[in-house]
Design an enzyme around this catalytic site. Sequence first.
Site, PDB file in Angstrom:
ATOM      1  N   ASN A   1       0.755  -1.844   0.025  1.00 39.00           N
ATOM      2  CA  ASN A   1       0.007  -0.185   0.029  1.00 39.00           C
ATOM      3  C   ASN A   1       1.282   0.733  -0.272  1.00 39.00           C
ATOM      4  OD1 ASN A   1      -1.807   2.103   0.480  1.00 39.00           O
ATOM      5  ND2 ASN A   1      -2.557   1.400   2.839  1.00 39.00           N
ATOM      6  N   TRP A   2       0.692   1.779  -0.278  1.00 38.64           N
ATOM      7  CA  TRP A   2       1.938   3.119  -1.119  1.00 38.64           C
ATOM      8  C   TRP A   2       1.092   4.710  -0.304  1.00 38.64           C
ATOM      9  CZ3 TRP A   2       3.205   3.288  -7.111  1.00 38.64           C
ATOM     10  CH2 TRP A   2       3.736   1.863  -7.902  1.00 38.64           C
ATOM     11  N   LYS A   3       0.320   3.887   0.018  1.00 38.65           N
ATOM     12  CA  LYS A   3      -0.657   5.340   0.410  1.00 38.65           C
ATOM     13  C   LYS A   3      -0.493   6.364  -0.275  1.00 38.65           C
ATOM     14  CE  LYS A   3       0.084   3.054   4.296  1.00 38.65           C
ATOM     15  NZ  LYS A   3      -0.131   3.102   6.030  1.00 38.65           N
TER      16      LYS A   3
ATOM     17  N   HIS B   1      -9.685   1.235   4.666  1.00 32.65           N
ATOM     18  CA  HIS B   1      -7.880   1.624   5.333  1.00 32.65           C
ATOM     19  C   HIS B   1      -8.236   2.687   6.591  1.00 32.65           C
ATOM     20  CE1 HIS B   1      -4.084   2.761   6.502  1.00 32.65           C
ATOM     21  NE2 HIS B   1      -3.540   1.161   5.741  1.00 32.65           N
TER      22      HIS B   1
ATOM     23  N   GLU C   1      -6.733   4.721   7.909  1.00 36.24           N
ATOM     24  CA  GLU C   1      -6.304   6.106   7.824  1.00 36.24           C
ATOM     25  C   GLU C   1      -7.807   6.636   7.473  1.00 36.24           C
ATOM     26  OE1 GLU C   1      -2.857   5.577   5.710  1.00 36.24           O
ATOM     27  OE2 GLU C   1      -1.731   4.966   7.760  1.00 36.24           O
TER      28      GLU C   1
ATOM     29  N   GLU D   1      -5.419  -5.404  10.397  1.00 33.47           N
ATOM     30  CA  GLU D   1      -4.247  -4.111  10.475  1.00 33.47           C
ATOM     31  C   GLU D   1      -4.924  -3.058  12.053  1.00 33.47           C
ATOM     32  OE1 GLU D   1      -2.300  -3.029   6.938  1.00 33.47           O
ATOM     33  OE2 GLU D   1      -3.873  -1.640   7.056  1.00 33.47           O
TER      34      GLU D   1
ATOM     35  N   GLY E   1       2.452   1.387  11.328  1.00 35.57           N
ATOM     36  CA  GLY E   1       4.022   3.067  11.149  1.00 35.57           C
ATOM     37  C   GLY E   1       3.674   3.724  11.907  1.00 35.57           C
TER      38      GLY E   1
ATOM     39  N   SER F   1       3.366  -2.322  10.388  1.00 39.62           N
ATOM     40  CA  SER F   1       4.937  -2.730  10.649  1.00 39.62           C
ATOM     41  C   SER F   1       5.686  -3.778  10.622  1.00 39.62           C
ATOM     42  CB  SER F   1       5.012  -2.119  12.008  1.00 39.62           C
ATOM     43  OG  SER F   1       4.661  -0.805  12.138  1.00 39.62           O
TER      44      SER F   1
ATOM     45  N   GLY G   1       2.606  -1.557   4.111  1.00 37.83           N
ATOM     46  CA  GLY G   1       3.144   0.343   4.161  1.00 37.83           C
ATOM     47  C   GLY G   1       4.158   0.266   3.310  1.00 37.83           C
ATOM     48  N   GLY G   2       4.561   1.046   4.712  1.00 35.52           N
ATOM     49  CA  GLY G   2       6.227   1.942   4.533  1.00 35.52           C
ATOM     50  C   GLY G   2       7.307   0.391   3.918  1.00 35.52           C
TER      51      GLY G   2
END
Length: 248
Positions: free
Chosen positions: A9-11, A93, A95, A165, A171, A211, A232-233
Site C-alpha cells: 500500500n503506497w499510500k 483502511h 486512515e 490491521e 506506521g 509495521s 505500507g512503509g
Amino acid sequence: MRKNIVAGNWKMNKSLQEGLAFAKSLEAALAGKTLKCDVIVGTPFIHLAGVASSVKLGVAAQNCSDKASGAYTGEVSAAMVASTGAKYVILGHSERRTYYGETDAILKEKVLLALANGLSPIFCIGETKDEREKNVHFDVVKKQTVDALFGLSAEDFSKVIIAYEPVWAIGTGLTATSAQAQEMHAYIRKTIAGKYGEVVADNTSILYGGSANGGNAKELFACPDIDGGLIGGASLDVEKFIPVIEGF
Ligand code: 13P
C-alpha cells in the site's frame, strides 16, 4: 484453497514517474524467483492505468467512491478503477476511517460497488490501541466485519480479501506479535465460518498489516491463519519489499 498474498500500500507516496519505475523494477527483481504468493501493488489513482498496463503484478486502488457515477467532484468510481485494469481495491483502511470519516455504512456501499464492477476488495479492519487496552478488540473487529460485509452473498463474500490491521501497529514500528496476530486472524476466520460456513472461511485470505517488514514477515506468515500481508512503509523500496515477499 486460499491464496497467499503480499500487497503493498503506497499510500500517498511516489510521483507517476517514480511509481511506474518502481513497478517495473519490482517486476524485474521478482523475475526468475519462485514466488509462493501473489504480489499486488496498491497505488494512488493516477498510477493505476500506467502500472496495470506495464507490469503483470496485481494492481489495487486504495479507495473508490461509495457512489456509482454522477456529480461527485473529485471522486473516482469503482467502474473507473476497473477500467484501468486494476483488479483490487483497498477499502476501509484505518486512515480513511479516521481522516475521511468512512463509516461501516459507507464502506458497505463501496464494497458492493467494487464487487459489482469485478474488483476484489481488500477490506481492512482493526482496533485502536485504546480498544485493545479496554479488551474490546475482538468486538470491534467483529462489528466492522459484520456491518460492512455480512450482507453479501457467499459468492460475493468469497471475492473479498480481509486485511487485519491493528491501528496501533500502522506506521509505528510496533508490530503485533505473531501470537496476537494469529489469535485475531483465527477469530476472524471463526466469525466468517459462523456466517458463511467452514469452506468459505477456509478459502478466505486474511492478511496482516502494521509495521510488517522483511524482519518479521517470515514468522507472521508461518502462522496458520495469516495468509500474507498488507505492507505500507516496507513496500516503498524494492530492496525492502522483496524480503517481505520472500517471507513465504
Ligand atoms: P505500515 O506497514 O507502514 O505500518 O503500514 C501498514 C498499512 O497501513 C498498510 O495498509
